[in-house]
Design an enzyme around this catalytic site. Structure first.
Site, PDB file in Angstrom:
ATOM      1  N   GLY A  31       0.585  -0.922  -0.557  1.00  0.00           N
ATOM      2  CA  GLY A  31       0.276  -0.581   0.309  1.00  0.00           C
ATOM      3  C   GLY A  31       0.703   1.104  -0.525  1.00  0.00           C
ATOM      4  O   GLY A  31       0.336   2.486   0.569  1.00  0.00           O
ATOM      5  N   SER A  32       1.801   1.533  -0.517  1.00  0.00           N
ATOM      6  CA  SER A  32       2.937   2.649  -0.550  1.00  0.00           C
ATOM      7  C   SER A  32       2.332   3.489  -1.040  1.00  0.00           C
ATOM      8  O   SER A  32       2.457   4.574  -1.722  1.00  0.00           O
ATOM      9  CB  SER A  32       4.447   2.218  -0.981  1.00  0.00           C
ATOM     10  OG  SER A  32       4.702   1.732  -2.035  1.00  0.00           O
ATOM     11  N   ASN A  33       1.627   3.179  -2.816  1.00  0.00           N
ATOM     12  CA  ASN A  33       1.238   3.705  -3.735  1.00  0.00           C
ATOM     13  C   ASN A  33      -0.584   4.309  -2.665  1.00  0.00           C
ATOM     14  O   ASN A  33      -0.732   6.157  -3.130  1.00  0.00           O
ATOM     15  CB  ASN A  33       0.717   3.658  -5.009  1.00  0.00           C
ATOM     16  CG  ASN A  33       1.540   2.792  -5.881  1.00  0.00           C
ATOM     17  OD1 ASN A  33       2.376   4.503  -6.389  1.00  0.00           O
ATOM     18  ND2 ASN A  33       2.487   2.181  -6.359  1.00  0.00           N
ATOM     19  N   MET A  40      -4.005  -7.566  -6.892  1.00  0.00           N
ATOM     20  CA  MET A  40      -2.711  -7.899  -8.047  1.00  0.00           C
ATOM     21  C   MET A  40      -3.639  -8.820  -8.517  1.00  0.00           C
ATOM     22  O   MET A  40      -3.495 -10.097  -8.994  1.00  0.00           O
ATOM     23  CB  MET A  40      -1.794  -8.468  -7.443  1.00  0.00           C
ATOM     24  CG  MET A  40      -1.058  -7.712  -6.845  1.00  0.00           C
ATOM     25  SD  MET A  40       0.377  -6.810  -7.801  1.00  0.00           S
ATOM     26  CE  MET A  40       1.214  -7.948  -8.526  1.00  0.00           C
ATOM     27  N   ARG A  41      -5.259  -8.608  -8.409  1.00  0.00           N
ATOM     28  CA  ARG A  41      -5.777  -9.313  -8.872  1.00  0.00           C
ATOM     29  C   ARG A  41      -7.043  -8.827 -10.656  1.00  0.00           C
ATOM     30  O   ARG A  41      -6.453  -8.503  -9.992  1.00  0.00           O
ATOM     31  CB  ARG A  41      -7.446  -9.853  -7.913  1.00  0.00           C
ATOM     32  CG  ARG A  41      -7.109 -11.477  -6.948  1.00  0.00           C
ATOM     33  CD  ARG A  41      -8.779 -11.011  -6.142  1.00  0.00           C
ATOM     34  NE  ARG A  41      -9.713 -11.882  -7.559  1.00  0.00           N
ATOM     35  CZ  ARG A  41      -9.874 -12.924  -7.516  1.00  0.00           C
ATOM     36  NH1 ARG A  41      -8.804 -13.702  -6.622  1.00  0.00           N
ATOM     37  NH2 ARG A  41     -10.383 -13.931  -8.197  1.00  0.00           N
ATOM     38  N   ASN A  69      -4.901   1.967 -13.371  1.00  0.00           N
ATOM     39  CA  ASN A  69      -3.862   1.045 -12.316  1.00  0.00           C
ATOM     40  C   ASN A  69      -2.671   1.854 -12.580  1.00  0.00           C
ATOM     41  O   ASN A  69      -2.266   2.110 -13.994  1.00  0.00           O
ATOM     42  CB  ASN A  69      -4.362  -0.400 -13.170  1.00  0.00           C
ATOM     43  CG  ASN A  69      -2.974  -1.404 -12.342  1.00  0.00           C
ATOM     44  OD1 ASN A  69      -2.607  -1.291 -11.447  1.00  0.00           O
ATOM     45  ND2 ASN A  69      -2.275  -1.897 -13.817  1.00  0.00           N
ATOM     46  N   HIS A 122       1.136   0.417 -12.955  1.00  0.00           N
ATOM     47  CA  HIS A 122       1.642  -1.001 -13.455  1.00  0.00           C
ATOM     48  C   HIS A 122       3.690  -0.460 -13.268  1.00  0.00           C
ATOM     49  O   HIS A 122       3.578   0.880 -13.762  1.00  0.00           O
ATOM     50  CB  HIS A 122       1.143  -1.209 -15.032  1.00  0.00           C
ATOM     51  CG  HIS A 122       1.930  -2.638 -15.300  1.00  0.00           C
ATOM     52  ND1 HIS A 122       2.162  -3.628 -14.528  1.00  0.00           N
ATOM     53  CD2 HIS A 122       2.847  -2.288 -16.057  1.00  0.00           C
ATOM     54  CE1 HIS A 122       2.651  -4.694 -15.504  1.00  0.00           C
ATOM     55  NE2 HIS A 122       3.494  -3.815 -16.642  1.00  0.00           N
ATOM     56  N   SER A 130       4.077   3.206 -15.283  1.00  0.00           N
ATOM     57  CA  SER A 130       3.256   4.116 -16.442  1.00  0.00           C
ATOM     58  C   SER A 130       1.417   3.778 -15.212  1.00  0.00           C
ATOM     59  O   SER A 130       1.215   2.869 -14.692  1.00  0.00           O
ATOM     60  CB  SER A 130       2.656   3.234 -17.631  1.00  0.00           C
ATOM     61  OG  SER A 130       3.960   2.790 -18.450  1.00  0.00           O
ATOM     62  N   THR A 136      -8.427  -2.255 -19.023  1.00  0.00           N
ATOM     63  CA  THR A 136      -9.772  -2.475 -19.901  1.00  0.00           C
ATOM     64  C   THR A 136      -9.541  -4.187 -19.247  1.00  0.00           C
ATOM     65  O   THR A 136      -8.850  -4.286 -19.120  1.00  0.00           O
ATOM     66  CB  THR A 136      -9.285  -2.655 -21.362  1.00  0.00           C
ATOM     67  OG1 THR A 136      -8.655  -2.601 -22.287  1.00  0.00           O
ATOM     68  CG2 THR A 136      -9.644  -0.792 -21.295  1.00  0.00           C
ATOM     69  N   LEU A 150      -5.647  -7.021 -20.442  1.00  0.00           N
ATOM     70  CA  LEU A 150      -4.698  -7.458 -19.245  1.00  0.00           C
ATOM     71  C   LEU A 150      -3.599  -5.823 -19.434  1.00  0.00           C
ATOM     72  O   LEU A 150      -2.514  -6.204 -19.965  1.00  0.00           O
ATOM     73  CB  LEU A 150      -3.904  -7.836 -18.787  1.00  0.00           C
ATOM     74  CG  LEU A 150      -3.314  -8.665 -17.620  1.00  0.00           C
ATOM     75  CD1 LEU A 150      -3.862  -7.965 -16.196  1.00  0.00           C
ATOM     76  CD2 LEU A 150      -2.067  -9.788 -16.839  1.00  0.00           C
ATOM     77  N   ASP A 151      -3.141  -4.848 -18.556  1.00  0.00           N
ATOM     78  CA  ASP A 151      -2.259  -3.875 -18.645  1.00  0.00           C
ATOM     79  C   ASP A 151      -2.172  -3.305 -20.158  1.00  0.00           C
ATOM     80  O   ASP A 151      -0.925  -2.864 -20.235  1.00  0.00           O
ATOM     81  CB  ASP A 151      -0.909  -4.702 -17.961  1.00  0.00           C
ATOM     82  CG  ASP A 151      -0.490  -5.251 -17.035  1.00  0.00           C
ATOM     83  OD1 ASP A 151      -0.911  -4.280 -15.786  1.00  0.00           O
ATOM     84  OD2 ASP A 151      -0.261  -5.366 -16.857  1.00  0.00           O
ATOM     85  N   GLU A 155       6.433   5.776  -8.806  1.00  0.00           N
ATOM     86  CA  GLU A 155       5.440   5.157  -8.759  1.00  0.00           C
ATOM     87  C   GLU A 155       4.538   6.181  -7.924  1.00  0.00           C
ATOM     88  O   GLU A 155       3.497   6.881  -8.636  1.00  0.00           O
ATOM     89  CB  GLU A 155       4.961   4.415  -8.615  1.00  0.00           C
ATOM     90  CG  GLU A 155       5.880   2.992  -9.334  1.00  0.00           C
ATOM     91  CD  GLU A 155       5.074   1.749  -8.316  1.00  0.00           C
ATOM     92  OE1 GLU A 155       4.392   1.331  -8.332  1.00  0.00           O
ATOM     93  OE2 GLU A 155       5.954   0.683  -9.260  1.00  0.00           O
TER      94      GLU A 155
END
Ligand code: GAR
Length: 228
Positions: free
Chosen positions: A23-25, A101-102, A118, A120, A147, A152, A155-156, A185
């Protein structure tokens, strides 16, 4: 933007965060809100893991902290339906995947097009998926980074809003590179959410628009932690 039904006035921009781990972001968003540099409200933090440190950070910030256990559901679709029911209940203006991460199922994503972003840890479209730092080193990439993109069903693979770049230095190992990226980030996510909250960034017809015009290349975070 959330509207108060009692008086019809627009309230503060409401952020929901999805997080599975450290949870640092998320903390960077919490700190920016507390410092007054991000004009928004943390409406809730949602996790697939009850023991995620991100949930403790949310509680410490006075935000709602919710865990929904995937094992309680027979399928990803049913899990996502229940999970996003909880997210929708806080009426977010933006849902930020901050180390969530799901995989999110296509119907859940498609019902919220333009609402989900998101962060990434790579310069997308390079190194989608996991172990991005190791793969950047193995590929001999001269630059690496992070990024923020719209989510969508690919994935990524959703439209990229913004990036922060770091050099890959001689002698870097995975941890050193990961730390250099993570340090960028945090300001990248805060600045991107600031632009989203200000209504400057929008998704229209599968394409990122900034100040009403299609974005030709991702916004780049400068050394002053602002977009150039
Ligand atoms: C961050 O590096 C984020 O970019 C990454 O997980 C980390 C979470 O750290 N996300 C992904 O890899 C998503 N595919 P944090 O929990 O300290 O914010």
């Amino acid at each position: 933007m959330a509207t108060d039904p009692a008086n019809g006035r627009r309230g503060r921009f409401r952020i929901a965060a999805l997080a599975s781990g450290r949870g640092s972001n998320l903390q960077a968003l919490i700190d920016a809100i507390a410092a007054g540099t991000l004009d928004a409200e943390l409406a809730g933090v949602f996790s697939d893991r009850a023991d995620a440190p991100a949930l403790a950070r949310a509680r410490a910030a006075g935000a709602e902290a919710v865990a929904v256990n995937p094992r309680d559901f027979p399928s990803r679709l049913e899990y996502d339906a229940a999970f996003f029911d909880r997210v929708d209940a806080v009426q977010p203006d933006l849902v930020v995947c901050a180390g969530y991460m799901r995989l999110i199922s296509a119907p859940a994503v498609e019902a919220r097009a333009g609402l989900l972003v998101n962060i990434h840890p790579s310069l997308l479209p390079q190194f989608k998926g996991l172990h991005t730092h190791r793969r950047a080193l193995e590929a001999g990439a001269p630059q690496h980074g992070a990024s923020v993109h719209y989510v969508t069903a690919d994935l990524d693979g959703g439209p990229v809003i913004s990036q922060a770049r770091v050099p890959v230095l001689p002698g870097d190992d995975e941890q050193a590179l990961a730390e250099r990226v993570l340090a960028r980030e945090h300001p990248l996510l805060v600045e991107t959410v600031r632009w989203l909250a200000a209504g400057r960034v929008q998704l229209k017809e599968h394409c990122v628009h900034v100040d009403g015009a299609p974005l030709a290349a991702p916004l780049q975070l400068g050394s002053n932690n602002r977009f150039a």
